[in-house]
Design an enzyme around this catalytic site. Structure first.
Site: not given
Ligand code: BG6
Length: 471
Positions: A166, A367
């Site tokens: 990202e 992801e």
């Molecule tokens: C993704 C990232 O965009 O979101 C991760 O690659 C991150 O590193 C994940 O942990 C979730 O983010 P959050 O802030 O909701 O815990």
């Protein structure tokens, strides 16, 4: 209804070094370690990255748990701040080398394919302070040195590599909207940083092609793709969505896959006086070193409408969102905890976009996931989190992904964020995403209902949906 997935499909999950390992034995601080040192109040409940999910100490037990939930592939990242002692020379830290060797070997022992990423926002803070971080092409070269060390050390066993996770979030967070250290607001610098990270990725790919020891080795980049949809059919909203797509998705997608930047975007940045400084030689390097595979992080779509002020009116500082405004679509489905819209169909749109506009490159969902706060609300009498909402969320996304695959998109896997609840940047432990829960006070880890469910899906390579499943 039963939906079967292609042979050798990746059923996995993703985490990162800084979010799982903890700071134990680390030579250098990254930008987040440092930010927590100076402004702990910026982090949810003032919880920092010092322990994270303790993976540095408990990786053997954690990987055994990952096996128990059926993962055949797991992504994590190697921390620059752990592997390298002297950042200029690229000398190795002995314990860092030992640790990552042990982790990789442990994954292989369980027949889990380790997928390795090289930068998950975790720039060594010294490089930010001394050179301005990604604003500097010297830092680009230091990153390539670190990447080379990783390929030399681990590419005999690691086949699948990714340069950045990202990178757009670094641009947005650190240079535009102040949710990453150093919280600068400077459109021109943001544009240069985007260019420099594209250059760093291409240079790391060139280094990989020289140093990789594995005949099946592949390298790619992981991009957060947020398809932008216009609020209405009006020409103005259409133009706003078009620019948002060029900027948020195309800025890294185009150079990574096609080897060049979108001409329309370049001419807008040029007209606005913020275009990056590039040399012919660098542009050629970007052209010649495109990715083999793409990772797509997808969480939510982006609804946009025309900007409230005219893009041509004079503004002091350049910001990309002078060309679009965020739009809160009435009636949208929300994950209220995280504040993100749930729109699984977007995964189908992404699949078709890659098929039609990006040479149908092999890709995977690197992801996807549902962050839920206070998840202990869903504990049952046997101490298991009954996360049926997560099972529903994953099922719907897999359903639309499979429609994309059936229509010819070249997707080879699905990774949930994340295997074990982990620490997350400013949000720390607020949103839980894992198949496995983590008590941050005791570090006791317990498989959730979704973990057992996912194991079944992975083993059968098939998603079973109830007859009343709503698309
Ligand atoms: C993704 C990232 O965009 O979101 C991760 O690659 C991150 O590193 C994940 O942990 C979730 O983010 P959050 O802030 O909701 O815990």
């Amino acid at each position: 209804m039963k939906i079967e997935f292609p042979k050798n499909f990746w059923w996995g999950a993703a985490t990162s070094g800084p979010q799982s390992e903890g700071r134990f034995n680390k030579q250098h601080a990254n930008v987040f370690d440092y930010w927590y040192e100076i402004e702990p109040e910026d982090f949810y409940n003032q919880v920092g990255p010092d322990v994270a999910s303790n993976f540095y100490n408990s990786f053997r037990e954690d990987i055994a748990l990952m096996k128990e939930v059926g993962l055949n592939t797991v992504r994590t990242s190697i921390q620059w701040t752990r592997l390298i002692d002297d950042l200029e020379m690229g000398t190795l830290n002995e314990d860092g080398v030992r640790f990552y060797n042990d982790v990789i070997n442990e994954f292989l022992k369980y027949d889990i394919k380790p997928v390795i990423n090289l930068c998950h926002f975790d720039l060594p803070v010294e490089l930010q302070h001394k050179y301005g971080g990604w604003e500097s092409k010297h830092v680009v070269n230091l990153f390539v040195k670190f990447a080379e060390r990783c390929f030399q050390l681990f590419s005999d066993r690691v086949e699948d590599w990714f340069t950045f996770n990202e990178p757009m979030v670094i641009v947005d967070g650190a240079y535009l909207y102040q949710f990453h250290y150093p919280k600068i607001v400077d459109g021109k610098k943001a544009v240069q940083v985007a260019y420099n990270i594209n250059l760093a990725s291409a240079k790391a790919i060139a280094a990989f092609r020289k140093t990789n020891k594995n005949p099946d080795g592949r390298i790619g980049i992981i991009l957060n793709l947020t398809p932008s949809y216009p609020a209405t059919n009006s020409k103005e909203d259409g133009a706003a969505a078009h620019f948002a797509n060029l900027w948020s998705n195309g800025l890294f997608l185009n150079p990574s896959i096609k080897g060049n930047f979108d001409e329309e975007l370049v001419s807008i940045l040029d007209k606005d006086g913020v275009l990056w400084q590039a040399t012919e030689e660098e542009l050629l390097l970007i052209q010649e070193n495109t990715i083999d595979v793409l990772g797509v992080n997808f969480y939510h779509p982006h609804r946009v409408k025309q900007p409230s002020i005219s893009p041509n009116s004079l503004t002091v500082d350049w910001m990309p969102n002078k060309y679009y405004n965020h739009y809160d679509m009435p009636g949208r489905r929300m994950n209220v905890d995280k504040g993100w819209e749930i729109y699984p169909q977007a995964l189908y749109d992404i699949a078709i976009n890659i098929r039609d506009n990006y040479g149908n490159i092999p890709w995977f969902v690197s992801e996807n996931g549902m962050g839920v706060s206070r998840e202990e609300r869903y504990l049952d009498d046997e101490n298991m989190i009954q996360d049926d909402y997560r099972i529903q969320f994953i099922s719907e996304h897999l359903f639309w992904l499979k429609k994309g695959i059936d229509n010819g998109s070249n997707c080879f896997g699905y990774h949930l964020w994340t295997p074990i609840d982990c620490w997350s940047w400013k949000n720390a432990y607020r949103n839980r995403y894992g198949f496995i829960s983590n008590d941050i006070h005791t570090q006791v880890k317990t498989i959730k209902k979704s973990g057992y469910w996912f194991k079944g899906v992975a083993e059968k390579n098939t998603l079973e949906l109830a007859d009343n499943f709503a698309e």
